[in-house]
Write a protein that holds these residues in place. Structure first.
Motif, PDB file in Angstrom:
ATOM      1  N   ILE A  48       0.583 -12.585   7.487  1.00 53.29           N
ATOM      2  CA  ILE A  48       0.444 -12.727   6.618  1.00 53.29           C
ATOM      3  C   ILE A  48       0.514 -10.885   5.498  1.00 53.29           C
ATOM      4  N   GLY A  71       2.125  -3.392  11.648  1.00 56.44           N
ATOM      5  CA  GLY A  71       2.235  -2.754   9.728  1.00 56.44           C
ATOM      6  C   GLY A  71       1.252  -1.521  10.944  1.00 56.44           C
ATOM      7  N   THR A  72       0.945  -1.072   9.797  1.00 58.34           N
ATOM      8  CA  THR A  72      -0.110   1.022   9.511  1.00 58.34           C
ATOM      9  C   THR A  72      -1.824   0.132  10.621  1.00 58.34           C
TER      10      THR A  72
HETATM   11  C1  FAD Z   1       0.302   7.124  -2.330  1.00 58.41           C
HETATM   12  C2  FAD Z   1       1.098   5.806  -1.110  1.00 58.41           C
HETATM   13  C3  FAD Z   1       2.233   7.348  -0.850  1.00 58.41           C
HETATM   14  C4  FAD Z   1       2.742   7.066   0.199  1.00 58.41           C
HETATM   15  N1  FAD Z   1       4.016   7.740   0.748  1.00 58.41           N
HETATM   16  C5  FAD Z   1       4.525   7.986   1.426  1.00 58.41           C
HETATM   17  C6  FAD Z   1       6.050   8.214   1.428  1.00 58.41           C
HETATM   18  O1  FAD Z   1       6.526   9.241   0.610  1.00 58.41           O
HETATM   19  N2  FAD Z   1       6.651   7.574   2.729  1.00 58.41           N
HETATM   20  C7  FAD Z   1       6.340   6.885   3.579  1.00 58.41           C
HETATM   21  O2  FAD Z   1       7.309   6.763   4.626  1.00 58.41           O
HETATM   22  N3  FAD Z   1       5.416   6.264   3.378  1.00 58.41           N
HETATM   23  C8  FAD Z   1       4.194   6.527   1.987  1.00 58.41           C
HETATM   24  N4  FAD Z   1       3.352   5.744   2.256  1.00 58.41           N
HETATM   25  C9  FAD Z   1       2.486   4.915   3.205  1.00 58.41           C
HETATM   26  C10 FAD Z   1       3.705   3.848   3.709  1.00 58.41           C
HETATM   27  O3  FAD Z   1       3.771   3.136   2.219  1.00 58.41           O
HETATM   28  C11 FAD Z   1       2.920   2.906   4.147  1.00 58.41           C
HETATM   29  O4  FAD Z   1       2.683   3.388   5.571  1.00 58.41           O
HETATM   30  C12 FAD Z   1       3.318   1.337   4.349  1.00 58.41           C
HETATM   31  O5  FAD Z   1       4.203   0.585   3.340  1.00 58.41           O
HETATM   32  C13 FAD Z   1       2.616   0.106   5.425  1.00 58.41           C
HETATM   33  O6  FAD Z   1       3.270  -0.583   5.109  1.00 58.41           O
HETATM   34  P1  FAD Z   1       2.868  -2.228   5.907  1.00 58.41           P
HETATM   35  O7  FAD Z   1       3.178  -3.500   5.811  1.00 58.41           O
HETATM   36  O8  FAD Z   1       1.846  -2.130   7.507  1.00 58.41           O
HETATM   37  O9  FAD Z   1       0.949  -1.860   5.088  1.00 58.41           O
HETATM   38  P2  FAD Z   1       1.217  -3.040   3.441  1.00 58.41           P
HETATM   39  O10 FAD Z   1       1.882  -2.261   2.885  1.00 58.41           O
HETATM   40  O11 FAD Z   1      -0.443  -2.684   3.286  1.00 58.41           O
HETATM   41  O12 FAD Z   1       1.261  -4.663   3.672  1.00 58.41           O
HETATM   42  C14 FAD Z   1       0.385  -5.498   3.866  1.00 58.41           C
HETATM   43  C15 FAD Z   1       0.503  -6.221   2.858  1.00 58.41           C
HETATM   44  O13 FAD Z   1      -0.826  -7.377   2.817  1.00 58.41           O
HETATM   45  C16 FAD Z   1      -0.723  -8.058   1.915  1.00 58.41           C
HETATM   46  N5  FAD Z   1      -2.468  -9.203   2.407  1.00 58.41           N
HETATM   47  C17 FAD Z   1      -3.995  -7.912   2.891  1.00 58.41           C
HETATM   48  N6  FAD Z   1      -4.768  -9.225   2.516  1.00 58.41           N
HETATM   49  C18 FAD Z   1      -4.018 -10.214   2.506  1.00 58.41           C
HETATM   50  C19 FAD Z   1      -4.668 -11.662   2.444  1.00 58.41           C
HETATM   51  N7  FAD Z   1      -5.465 -11.503   2.893  1.00 58.41           N
HETATM   52  N8  FAD Z   1      -3.103 -12.617   2.298  1.00 58.41           N
HETATM   53  C20 FAD Z   1      -2.369 -12.409   1.871  1.00 58.41           C
HETATM   54  N9  FAD Z   1      -1.247 -10.957   2.356  1.00 58.41           N
HETATM   55  C21 FAD Z   1      -2.711 -10.184   2.052  1.00 58.41           C
HETATM   56  C22 FAD Z   1      -0.967  -6.798   1.208  1.00 58.41           C
HETATM   57  O14 FAD Z   1      -1.345  -6.897  -0.279  1.00 58.41           O
HETATM   58  C23 FAD Z   1       0.208  -5.809   1.148  1.00 58.41           C
HETATM   59  O15 FAD Z   1       0.935  -6.024   0.091  1.00 58.41           O
HETATM   60  C24 FAD Z   1       2.489   6.169   1.210  1.00 58.41           C
HETATM   61  C25 FAD Z   1       1.329   5.418   0.201  1.00 58.41           C
HETATM   62  C26 FAD Z   1       0.765   5.202  -0.551  1.00 58.41           C
HETATM   63  C27 FAD Z   1      -0.764   4.667  -0.745  1.00 58.41           C
END
Ligand code: FAD
Lengths: 462, 86
Positions: free
Chosen positions: A7, A436-437
């Motif tokens: 997901i 992830g996060t």
């Molecule tokens: C403004 C901002 C600036 C940042 N700057 C930096 C930086 O300079 N350097 C850095 O290293 N990090 C930065 N970050 C942090 C970094 O972007 C995140 O820590 C990282 O992208 C998290 O990835 P993830 O895969 O854990 O989560 P996410 O990217 O949130 O992935 C989760 C995905 O799941 C999807 N999803 C959620 N619920 C559902 C569902 N029910 N069905 C299907 N899909 C779903 C969402 O749409 C999303 O695409 C920044 C973040 C922000 C918002």
């Protein structure tokens, strides 16, 4: 029937997908948004390319380095160092009213700055370094514990403590006020000991590499395919129901949607503890300039500013945003290859802490107005620390906790997820895992490593 | 596969896992860990690649046998002798 349903097509979901597809699993990544990237996506507006999140790719180590998260993830995903096209930063600053600390990639400059500006703390800083180097990031057991307690036991000047915490909290702390010591060590290494870099083309380059690799290994990616429900039978996840009503079966599910957000999807759960969700959300104000920032006398890559001697890391309690602290980034200020030249426009991005509840409660008209108002206040606050660029702005964009929530579905528009991490990636169901996060590692590099390590631990060993 | 072919195959896997490494002067009797700075994630990958490419299963209690090139080839020879080189 899929071996693994993932997901979310953010950094962590795509990285996990590559690992599993590489080892011949049938994998499908489901993403609710119409594009990939999640919290670090990209878009086009008014004829210009924007990144959602990217200020800096942290954990930068040069080609040939074998240690550290960047080297590790390149090996695990079978990428070459060149594939991410990372150009190092020029240099960054921690700016407080009376003291500024400069730092670059690697510890040298920061150590010299501390020796010059906090001479009495020189030895204490070395002691702190020893503790950070001793910390084992693969051992979950000592992740917790108060960073502020460790710092005040080591460093006797409170100003230096606040100045060290400011960038590290800004770039990866989900907890208000204090920070888990493990997270502090991870962030310290990634920012002060390794460093910042950026691909000339922005985050789209990294994302496109991830997706291309995933697909070439036979992985399936379905956009506009939100998971509405996780089906549960006899205490196990058996598949998902999409927003469209379509059903997919899977032997296991790996979710990057967040802990509370994922548990809420499970059929067998009627109530979730929403208090567990993260609280720290941001606004991002982007200014397009008619000149390169360097031509205005600004050559810093990132400036972490704070307007008093105490750094407050908390959700604002009385306003939409907190103007006391922020992060200024200029994507222009990297050492790009000469063959790349300069970015087409000058860009200054400023992040501030925001209260998502207040932003969410606004009517549509109020929202538009408040965005304008807080953009102006944000820039006014930031130009106390960098040259005033306001006469050179030719275009702007701003996003808020509402935007983050609308496009990533994270509760409260939280950027670094829940304060309590699930380091082992498990949930109440034996075949539903988190990456992830909310699993623990944040940031671009952190979330990629998270996807890899949870895929390795739970989805590949059988 | 002969021991020499198995060695080539392991080299190929290492090249895949660590494309930036210079494997030209790898010493067969010295531990990979000392020469290549592989971490536990990378060791798991050698096991996973053997499974993917040759359907050879290495149980967790035998991971220690994969410490150096020499011990790996010795360990894998009986398991892979009936396989054809691809
Ligand atoms: C403004 C901002 C600036 C940042 N700057 C930096 C930086 O300079 N350097 C850095 O290293 N990090 C930065 N970050 C942090 C970094 O972007 C995140 O820590 C990282 O992208 C998290 O990835 P993830 O895969 O854990 O989560 P996410 O990217 O949130 O992935 C989760 C995905 O799941 C999807 N999803 C959620 N619920 C559902 C569902 N029910 N069905 C299907 N899909 C779903 C969402 O749409 C999303 O695409 C920044 C973040 C922000 C918002």
């Amino acid at each position: 029937m899929y071996d693994t349903i993932i997901i979310g097509a953010g950094m962590s979901g795509l990285a996990a997908g590559i690992r599993l597809a590489h080892f011949n699993q049938r994998v499908c990544v489901l993403e609710r948004h119409y594009t990939i990237g999640g919290l670090n996506s990209f878009y086009r507006l008014g004829g210009r390319d924007y990144d959602v999140g990217l200020h800096a790719v942290t954990n930068f180590t040069p080609k040939g380095a074998k240690k550290g998260p960047l080297a590790r993830l390149l090996r695990q995903l079978r990428f070459k160092w060149e594939d991410f096209s990372l150009s190092p930063q020029i240099g960054s600053t921690i700016a407080f009213p009376d003291v500024q600390l400069q730092f670059g990639n690697g510890l040298e400059l920061l150590e010299a700055e501390i020796a010059a500006k906090f001479p009495a703390q020189k030895d204490a800083f070395q002691q702190l370094l020893a503790k950070i180097i001793d910390y084992d990031d693969l051992d979950e057991n000592n992740f917790g514990g108060s960073t502020r307690a460790v710092l005040s036991a080591t460093i006797s000047d409170p100003l230096l403590i606040e100045m060290l915490l400011c960038p590290l909290m800004w770039y990866g702390n989900a907890r208000e006020h204090d920070m888990d010591f493990g997270q502090f060590c991870i962030m310290f290494r990634s920012i002060f000991m390794e460093g910042f870099a950026r691909p000339f083309a922005g985050v789209r380059l990294i994302l496109k590499n991830l997706v291309r690799r995933f697909r070439s290994l036979g992985g399936e990616l379905k956009l506009r395919s939100g998971v509405e429900r996780i089906k549960v039978k006899d205490g196990k996840a058996i598949g998902v129901v999409l927003d469209s009503g379509e059903e997919l079966e899977g032997r296991r599910i790996l979710s990057s949607a967040g802990l509370v957000e994922t548990i809420r999807l499970c059929e067998d759960i009627t109530e979730v503890d929403e208090q567990q969700a993260g609280q720290m959300s941001f606004t991002e104000s982007i200014s397009i300039l008619d000149k390169q920032p360097k031509q205005l006398g600004f050559d810093r890559t990132i400036v972490f500013y704070n307007d008093s001697d105490t750094f407050h890391w908390q959700r604002p309690t009385d306003a939409l945003c907190d103007m006391r602290t922020g992060v200024i980034c200029s994507p222009n200020n990297y050492m790009y290859d000469e063959s790349d030249g300069d970015l087409p426009d000058g860009v200054i991005r400023i992040t501030t802490i925001a209260d998502s509840d207040r932003w969410m409660a606004l009517s549509e008209d109020e929202y538009k107005l408040e965005k304008l108002r807080w953009y102006d206040r944000t820039i006014a606050s930031a130009v106390r620390f960098i040259p005033d660029f306001r006469g050179h702005v030719i275009d702007t964009d701003m996003f808020t906790p509402n935007t983050i929530r609308r496009f990533t579905w994270h509760d409260n528009g939280a950027v670094y997820g829940a304060p309590e991490k699930r380091l082992d990636g498990t949930t109440h169901l034996p075949n539903l895992f988190l990456c992830g996060t909310d699993q623990g590692f944040v940031g671009i590099i952190g979330s990629i490593v998270s996807g890899i390590s949870i895929a390795n631990q739970h989805c590949l060993r059988e | 596969m002969t021991p020499a072919e198995i060695r080539d195959e392991i080299l190929d896997i290492l090249e895949d896992i660590a494309p930036d490494e210079d494997l030209g002067d790898l010493k067969d009797e010295v531990a990979f860990r000392e020469q290549l700075e592989l971490d536990s994630m990378d060791f798991l990958d050698i096991v996973m690649e053997l499974r993917k490419r040759h359907r050879v299963q290495v149980p967790e209690e035998d991971y220690g046998q994969l410490a150096s090139m020499q011990s790996t080839v010795t360990y894998l020879t009986p398991l892979m002798k009936d396989l054809q080189k691809a």
